[in-house]
Write a protein that holds these residues in place. Sequence first.
Motif: not given
Lengths: 943, 152
Positions: A168, A198, A201, A205, A209, A212, A234, A236, A239-240, A243, B73, B75, B78, B118, B121, B123-125
């Motif tokens: 991240l 984790g 995801s 992410n 980004e 985009r 998942n 989350w 959705i990403k 997109k 842009q 969401n 979310i 983090l 964003e 980082q852990e769902t």
Amino acid sequence: MALKIVKGSIDRMFDKNLQDLVRGIRNHKEDEAKYISTCIDEIKQELKQDNIAVKANAVCKLTYLQMLGYDVSWAAFNIVEVMSSSKFTYKRIGYLAASQCFHESTDVIMLTTNQIRKDLSSPNQYDTGVALTGLSCFVTPDLARDLANDIMTLMSHTKPYIRKKAVLIMYKVFLKYPESLRPAFPRLKEKLEDPDPGVQSAAVNVICELARRNPKNYLSLAPLFFKLMTSSTNNWVLIKIIKLFGALTPLEPRLGKKLIEPLTNLIHRALDLLYGMVSKKNLMEIVKKLMLHVDKAEGTTYRDELLTKIIDICSQSNYQYITNFEWYISILVELTRLEGTRHGHLIASQMLDVAIRVKAIRAFAVAQMATLLDNAHLLTGNMQRNGICEVLYAAAWICGEFSEHLENPIQTLEAMLRPKVATLPGHIQAVYVQNAAKLFATVLKGQEGNTDSTAAQETSQLMIDRLPLFVQSANLEVQERASCILQLVKYIQKLQQKDVEVAEEVSALFAGELNPVAPKAQKKVPVPEGLDLDAWINEPPSESESEDEQPKAIFAKEEPKHSRPRHTEVDEKELARRREARKQEQANNPFYIKASPSSQKVYQDTPGVEHIPVVQIDLSVPLKVPGMPMSDQYVKLEEERRQKERAEKKKKEKKKRKEKRSGRGKKQDSGPESEEDITPAHMVDIVTEEMPENALPILILFYFLSVNILLTEMIAFFWPSFKVCDIQGNLQDGSQVVVSVIFENKCDSFLKSMEFNVLDSLNSKLQRPEGSGPHDGLTVPFQLPPGVSNEARFVFTVQSIVMPQKLKGTLTFIVKNEDSSTHEKLDFKLHFTCTSYLITTPCYSDAFAKLLESGDLKGSSVRLEGVNMPFHHLLARICFHHHFSVVERIDSCASMYSRSIQGHHVCLLVKTSGQTVSIDAKCDEPTLLGNVLDEIKQTFSQC
Amino acid sequence: MQFMLLFSRQGKLRLQKWYVPLSDKEKKKITRELVQTVLARKPKMCSFLEWRDLKIVYKRYASLYFCCAIEDQDNELITLEIIHRYVELLDKYFGSVCELDIIFNFEKAYFILDEFVLGGEAQETSKKNVLKAIEQADLLQECMTSIKMNSC
């Protein structure tokens, strides 16, 4: 040195910690600024000390003050000091302070580079963790450049905890130092397939980004993302990804096609959610949105899905959320414009249901249906295959049954007798013919009053002219009805020619209102004695008989038939064999007209058929049938109606308030209305559990065997003042047990939406209505105001009755107070004792003796000690609790008998001497007997 | 996400987390403006609003407003979910959390947020993983404190 530490900690005891500071600030509300300035002075003193604990405490307080808006930039160096502490406790505080207070122009950041690098490579993952977290907040281009390599290494760290953070933070690094992207990208891509969700995801992410900003560079990753989208659960991440695809598809059109399937799956999930989301307030808006999607939908499957969903949503819980049925009818009419839908039948049943149950809507519905009939040609492009023509069934029936509402009945009659009708499916034609007759009666009634008697005769003539077409129909029912009605009309015409008034009598044919009947009503009619419904009246039909068009139950709301897969898969050989046999049979049958190729040819050669120009209807323009309102305008109308209602309500309230003349009025709450405020424009006749009142006495018959008490194992947890009491069983047949539950609301709140559910065992199952899943709860058909109790019955099927059983269950319900409502749950256990399967059955002593002699029964015995009660009490007890009857009693000895619902005989011989009771028992099922005896023993051990 | 703010009904800031580097002055200005804007909104109004070139997503839990700023842009839904998830985390950690928990243990609230989000964003769902990380870090802290106490 040691002394210093001790001194330090003693000093510390007099320092304020963070809690003290917060408390102090809260206590000095009036002179907060002054209080804080003294605190800051203290903090400055603390920062000057060598003790790192003191410093960390001071920094922690500063972080809090910083949030309150005080400038703490002067302490930046101290923060760095605390960050560098080797102890995690302080390091954590230091990094937190830094992430809150540092920004790009903080110059001490330069000093932290080495410290951060050291922390990043610390063996302790939490040291690394706080460093990464902190860095994410204050990373500068310089830091990014210097640390990019270290972070990149961390992306392959053994601990997922570190990997995901590193991934991240790379995004932030890319932003500050774009050159790092190229070398880091392969590794980032690798992380998309990381075993840890984790990390995965996090990688999604970051790439989303990045993409985009510059989608073109990421097209190559599309297959990878596609795989992720179809495999990931998942949300989350999904959705990403969706997109991301949104950004990618414009660049690669082929992607769109591939995405349809996974996306529709997701949309289905969303549609399911919608079902639970609707309320009176938003229903129209939601349906409007769905209708837009229907218009835009490309695949028919998806469109049909939307259609059923719209109808599901609208019709749920007896149209609970519909406030304006004119709107709903127009929605249904709009839905008829869908070409090629499979759900014409569903729409039709909705139209019928609404027209029958919402009396106020009939005039409107009839007008709509009349236009529909008039424009039938628009619906039936491809007659037989087009499912939508089913709605004509409903339209014809509604127009006929409620013909008094028709504005121009002759026109509708004419429309119903058009030659083209003969191309509709048979069952629809039948309805047409029958309802043409009803219409005819109405028309006559209107015309006979007039001076001009020729009009009535002309109408009869119209019927006589057109009906023969239907008399020739291939469909038997159409034929039969048509010829019957044709003869009737001919007779009427004769009378008319003699100037006899017939309208009254003709309409008497169709007099009387059709009332809806509860779907379960039939079940409650007792089967007459001596009638065996399972016995064949005739020999069962032979297999070869094909199931032609089955009559469709148009009144049933849902048709389970559709959902059930048809078992038509017969293997090819078998089919061929049958075909051959049939041909043989037909060849030998003199009455069978063979389908020769020539006959088809004749039809095709009919002159001119091919040359009739076929007009293509441009369906891209929404078909607006003249005279049909668009549902949209209702949304607006409804809005106005509600506003008016609200305004009126307000007026009333104001009036009330004025009358009260309470000194100062409360502020008027102008917020949006609540659900309850919306009154429906039309009421629905709700027919579910309850039946029409007059039907009650004949319909209800229950086999009460109230002696059978199914025990209540009382309820593990209690809702404070809610109690499920008395579960008693009623037995109907060998495998059914009826459990009556009395629900008593002992609390002060309103209880509603109660749902009774039991975890089925292999042996015992709760009977659920057809179509519901095996874990669905049953809705308790009433609500409970405070202090009220009511009884509900639940039927269980039990396979084996030889063992007692406990079923776990839950009752969920909503507790509604004035301002809030909560969802509550009550767990309970249902105890089916073996005794509860016994029915008190009288038995004569000779039959009893025979039974014992037969030798089929197996014996067992039990001895009860210390029973301190008269013998007849003891017997009464066994009779009452265990459903036995006394066969014979001689002094202190008695024989008893009972029978299980599955026909097991249970015989007891009870003897007593002093305080000892011995029971010798015989039964054809030893397990059952053992359990019954155990239960008897238990009854007496309790006294 | 650009930043997250927690503030009370009285407009007192309870927590702030900035994922974009801004000077203190700017932060203060944004905070002041945003708090005013959000507090002025009626309870039944939409949880999303456009503000400058950002989108603001906020939700009120008891007396506390949770407010996030996201880019055009991003969401909104979310983000709302992130807010809710954070509240759930706080709730699990503190045990039916209230405003005072966050005031007095504000550093804990930050630690939880840092484990969950983090650099803006999520980082852990997994709630479980977040709490596990926090608990272990806490444990580490406790250990060291006790070691220190013993060494004294």
